[in-house]
Design a protein around this motif. Sequence first.
Motif, PDB file in Angstrom:
ATOM      1  N   SER A  61       0.839  -1.195   0.000  1.00 13.26           N
ATOM      2  CA  SER A  61       0.000   0.000   0.000  1.00 13.26           C
ATOM      3  C   SER A  61       0.875   1.247   0.000  1.00 13.26           C
ATOM      4  N   PRO A  62       0.634   2.171  -0.941  1.00 15.71           N
ATOM      5  CA  PRO A  62       1.420   3.405  -0.952  1.00 15.71           C
ATOM      6  C   PRO A  62       1.114   4.304   0.233  1.00 15.71           C
ATOM      7  N   TYR A  63       0.061   3.967   0.990  1.00 19.01           N
ATOM      8  CA  TYR A  63      -0.279   4.758   2.178  1.00 19.01           C
ATOM      9  C   TYR A  63       0.355   4.181   3.445  1.00 19.01           C
ATOM     10  N   SER A  64       1.186   3.163   3.305  1.00 19.70           N
ATOM     11  CA  SER A  64       1.922   2.587   4.423  1.00 19.70           C
ATOM     12  C   SER A  64       3.401   2.792   4.152  1.00 19.70           C
ATOM     13  N   ALA A  65       3.998   3.784   4.796  1.00 23.01           N
ATOM     14  CA  ALA A  65       5.361   4.172   4.431  1.00 23.01           C
ATOM     15  C   ALA A  65       6.279   4.246   5.642  1.00 23.01           C
ATOM     16  N   LEU A  66       7.553   3.991   5.375  1.00 22.13           N
ATOM     17  CA  LEU A  66       8.590   4.130   6.397  1.00 22.13           C
ATOM     18  C   LEU A  66       9.105   5.555   6.480  1.00 22.13           C
ATOM     19  N   SER A  67       8.692   6.390   5.552  1.00 21.70           N
ATOM     20  CA  SER A  67       9.172   7.764   5.536  1.00 21.70           C
ATOM     21  C   SER A  67       8.190   8.650   4.783  1.00 21.70           C
ATOM     22  N   ALA A  68       7.982   9.850   5.303  1.00 24.17           N
ATOM     23  CA  ALA A  68       7.167  10.831   4.602  1.00 24.17           C
ATOM     24  C   ALA A  68       7.973  11.571   3.548  1.00 24.17           C
ATOM     25  N   MET A  69       9.289  11.370   3.538  1.00 25.79           N
ATOM     26  CA  MET A  69      10.165  12.145   2.663  1.00 25.79           C
ATOM     27  C   MET A  69      10.836  11.312   1.573  1.00 25.79           C
ATOM     28  N   ALA A  70      11.176  10.051   1.863  1.00 22.86           N
ATOM     29  CA  ALA A  70      11.987   9.238   0.953  1.00 22.86           C
ATOM     30  C   ALA A  70      11.149   8.634  -0.160  1.00 22.86           C
ATOM     31  N   LEU A  71      11.765   8.481  -1.324  1.00 26.14           N
ATOM     32  CA  LEU A  71      11.132   7.810  -2.456  1.00 26.14           C
ATOM     33  C   LEU A  71      11.295   6.298  -2.338  1.00 26.14           C
ATOM     34  N   GLU A  72      10.332   5.569  -2.871  1.00 28.33           N
ATOM     35  CA  GLU A  72      10.390   4.109  -2.888  1.00 28.33           C
ATOM     36  C   GLU A  72      11.413   3.654  -3.934  1.00 28.33           C
ATOM     37  N   TRP A 118      16.483  15.749   6.078  1.00 28.77           N
ATOM     38  CA  TRP A 118      15.659  14.554   6.266  1.00 28.77           C
ATOM     39  C   TRP A 118      16.421  13.272   5.970  1.00 28.77           C
ATOM     40  N   LEU A 119      17.406  13.361   5.074  1.00 27.58           N
ATOM     41  CA  LEU A 119      18.082  12.172   4.567  1.00 27.58           C
ATOM     42  C   LEU A 119      18.949  11.500   5.628  1.00 27.58           C
ATOM     43  N   ASP A 120      19.623  12.283   6.463  1.00 29.26           N
ATOM     44  CA  ASP A 120      20.514  11.698   7.459  1.00 29.26           C
ATOM     45  C   ASP A 120      19.770  10.742   8.382  1.00 29.26           C
ATOM     46  N   ASP A 121      18.648  11.203   8.927  1.00 30.62           N
ATOM     47  CA  ASP A 121      17.891  10.352   9.855  1.00 30.62           C
ATOM     48  C   ASP A 121      17.213   9.206   9.111  1.00 30.62           C
ATOM     49  N   TYR A 122      16.669   9.487   7.926  1.00 28.54           N
ATOM     50  CA  TYR A 122      16.005   8.423   7.178  1.00 28.54           C
ATOM     51  C   TYR A 122      16.967   7.298   6.835  1.00 28.54           C
ATOM     52  N   ALA A 123      18.144   7.635   6.306  1.00 24.59           N
ATOM     53  CA  ALA A 123      19.077   6.602   5.853  1.00 24.59           C
ATOM     54  C   ALA A 123      19.511   5.717   7.022  1.00 24.59           C
ATOM     55  N   LEU A 124      19.791   6.326   8.170  1.00 26.30           N
ATOM     56  CA  LEU A 124      20.182   5.518   9.334  1.00 26.30           C
ATOM     57  C   LEU A 124      19.009   4.663   9.792  1.00 26.30           C
ATOM     58  N   PHE A 125      17.820   5.245   9.824  1.00 22.19           N
ATOM     59  CA  PHE A 125      16.642   4.473  10.222  1.00 22.19           C
ATOM     60  C   PHE A 125      16.431   3.287   9.297  1.00 22.19           C
ATOM     61  N   THR A 156      22.073   3.490   0.924  1.00 28.83           N
ATOM     62  CA  THR A 156      20.698   3.980   1.060  1.00 28.83           C
ATOM     63  C   THR A 156      20.575   5.397   0.514  1.00 28.83           C
ATOM     64  N   CYS A 157      21.562   6.230   0.814  1.00 30.24           N
ATOM     65  CA  CYS A 157      21.561   7.595   0.278  1.00 30.24           C
ATOM     66  C   CYS A 157      21.721   7.591  -1.238  1.00 30.24           C
ATOM     67  N   TRP A 158      22.560   6.701  -1.734  1.00 30.58           N
ATOM     68  CA  TRP A 158      22.754   6.579  -3.189  1.00 30.58           C
ATOM     69  C   TRP A 158      21.448   6.233  -3.885  1.00 30.58           C
ATOM     70  N   LEU A 159      20.675   5.317  -3.309  1.00 31.44           N
ATOM     71  CA  LEU A 159      19.389   4.951  -3.890  1.00 31.44           C
ATOM     72  C   LEU A 159      18.461   6.163  -3.971  1.00 31.44           C
ATOM     73  N   GLN A 160      18.437   6.961  -2.909  1.00 30.10           N
ATOM     74  CA  GLN A 160      17.577   8.151  -2.917  1.00 30.10           C
ATOM     75  C   GLN A 160      18.060   9.178  -3.940  1.00 30.10           C
ATOM     76  N   TRP A 161      19.365   9.309  -4.074  1.00 30.10           N
ATOM     77  CA  TRP A 161      19.934  10.229  -5.063  1.00 30.10           C
ATOM     78  C   TRP A 161      19.574   9.792  -6.478  1.00 30.10           C
ATOM     79  N   VAL A 162      19.730   8.508  -6.750  1.00 29.46           N
ATOM     80  CA  VAL A 162      19.383   7.975  -8.074  1.00 29.46           C
ATOM     81  C   VAL A 162      17.902   8.218  -8.365  1.00 29.46           C
ATOM     82  N   ALA A 163      17.047   7.900  -7.386  1.00 30.24           N
ATOM     83  CA  ALA A 163      15.618   8.088  -7.575  1.00 30.24           C
ATOM     84  C   ALA A 163      15.278   9.560  -7.787  1.00 30.24           C
ATOM     85  N   GLN A 164      15.907  10.429  -7.009  1.00 29.65           N
ATOM     86  CA  GLN A 164      15.626  11.859  -7.123  1.00 29.65           C
ATOM     87  C   GLN A 164      16.041  12.407  -8.489  1.00 29.65           C
TER      88      GLN A 164
END
Length: 521
Positions: free
Chosen positions: A62-73, A155-162, A203-211
């Motif tokens: 479900s796209p409404y069940s997320a581990l982050s309000a900021m990060a891309l899937e 947002w990325l620092d806390d998300y990536a560690l989490f 994890t940060c690389w994945l977000q960078w690629v997606a962004q």
Amino acid sequence: MPYPSLGRRAGLLLPLFSARSTRSWGIGDIADMTRLGPWLRASGLRLLQVLPVNDMATGQTSPYSALSAMALEPLYIAVDEVPDAQALGDAVFESGTRPDFAALNASPRVAYEEAMALKEGALHRAFLRFRDHEWRRDSARAGDLRAYLAEQAWWLDDYALFRVLHDHHEARAWWDWPAGLASRDPEALAEARTVHAEAVLETCWLQWVAQRQWEQARRDLDGIALVGDLPFMVSADSADVWSHQHLFSREYTVGTPPDAFSETGQDWGLPVYLWDEMRADDFGWLRARGRRMAAMFDGFRIDHLVGFYRTYWRPLDGAAPRFVPGEEAEQRALGEAVIEAFASAGAALIAEDLGTIPDFVRESLQRLQLPGYKVMRWERDWHAEGQPFHDPAAYGPTSLATTGTHDTDMLADWWDTATAEEKTALLAIPALAGAGFTPEQPFDEAIRDALIATLLQSGSDLVIFPLQDLFGWRDRINVPATVGPGNWSWASHIPVDRLLDDEQGRERAETLRAMVDASGR
């Protein structure tokens, strides 16, 4: 002062996972938005609305069940567009041989497990190549990643560690982690960043690629407004709640009170916002959500908007549930402050105001000139004899008209299951009266196009159709209050990059373009 507007235009609702193309790896991806663009332009549709695209919770679809309000899937990354994957060729695959993607894309439903296994493995191998050939050599691409890390650190620092710790602890909730990590002890966090440094970087690389792919898709969609969806709440087990524990309470859950559809109301199992804490820093975290959405979208829908005026708290200790705040004046002030916080980033806003909405909330939205929803099948004078339908031509311009949402059945099924009285009332709308349709007539192409044209001619500035309704398909996106493989897994019958090659797709584009042009959108 009015908030930013998307103007008068017609658009398409299509979840990203549904936008599969011939180049997909079993699921629609970011690059598929670009591949959909030519058909949208040919159809005269100048808006694309997607469902949330945040990093989904482990094991959830479900796209409404997320581990982050900021990060891309990361599952939405187009792997074959990643330079590091391209450099590896077929070595990006575990077997060294390209899988049968045609068979995977032929599945009528998104095969999440297969797509995830393929993408996770390929992206990991692509990251290792980036690490060795780019990062360690401090290349230009490594420099771009460093710039991204600095820009998104908020947002990325806390998300990536989490994200890394969540995987390391086998997807256990953060409050079940070792005490130092759960309470965010600075020494424990510093040690974790050192121990898991490479996984955090990946994890940060994945977000960078997606962004970067997302930014490219937006450039490619030039002239087509991209509209997102901001869920009302995040999961308790999310990077956001872990990082901002003082802003949320897990002693209550969010829900809805009893109504005509549920004798006991609904319990969504989500934490509640501590509104006093939120207000104390001028809604800083909500403003941050607005900034993140504005960086990705031209506009976004605020899910369950009424919850930002008054949240239904359900205590876990069995005490009586209640609305917070409790008084109407406080509720109005809270809702309007939250809307201002979201709007401060500059994106256009759309209010999801479906369901039981107090009159004062509707008055507030009208005064703020914030467009709400008009789902044609529900736009009726429910207190008048015969419950006549409102004439779409009389819809106010500050609204979004639609044939359905991701939670409704599709137009074809609605017509075929509606009562004769309901269809008679609908056919009394001026645009449909005298067109020769009868309540006994089964859904067909003529009815489909008449209903589409009626909405396009409505007074609403925004008109959005699910792809299924434009073709007369019956496949649902989601059946609320149910869990199963049929939800959140529908994929377009026609690959989005073949819509203009397909006879039916071309016919739809030509017909829609004529109807859109006639509506002045």
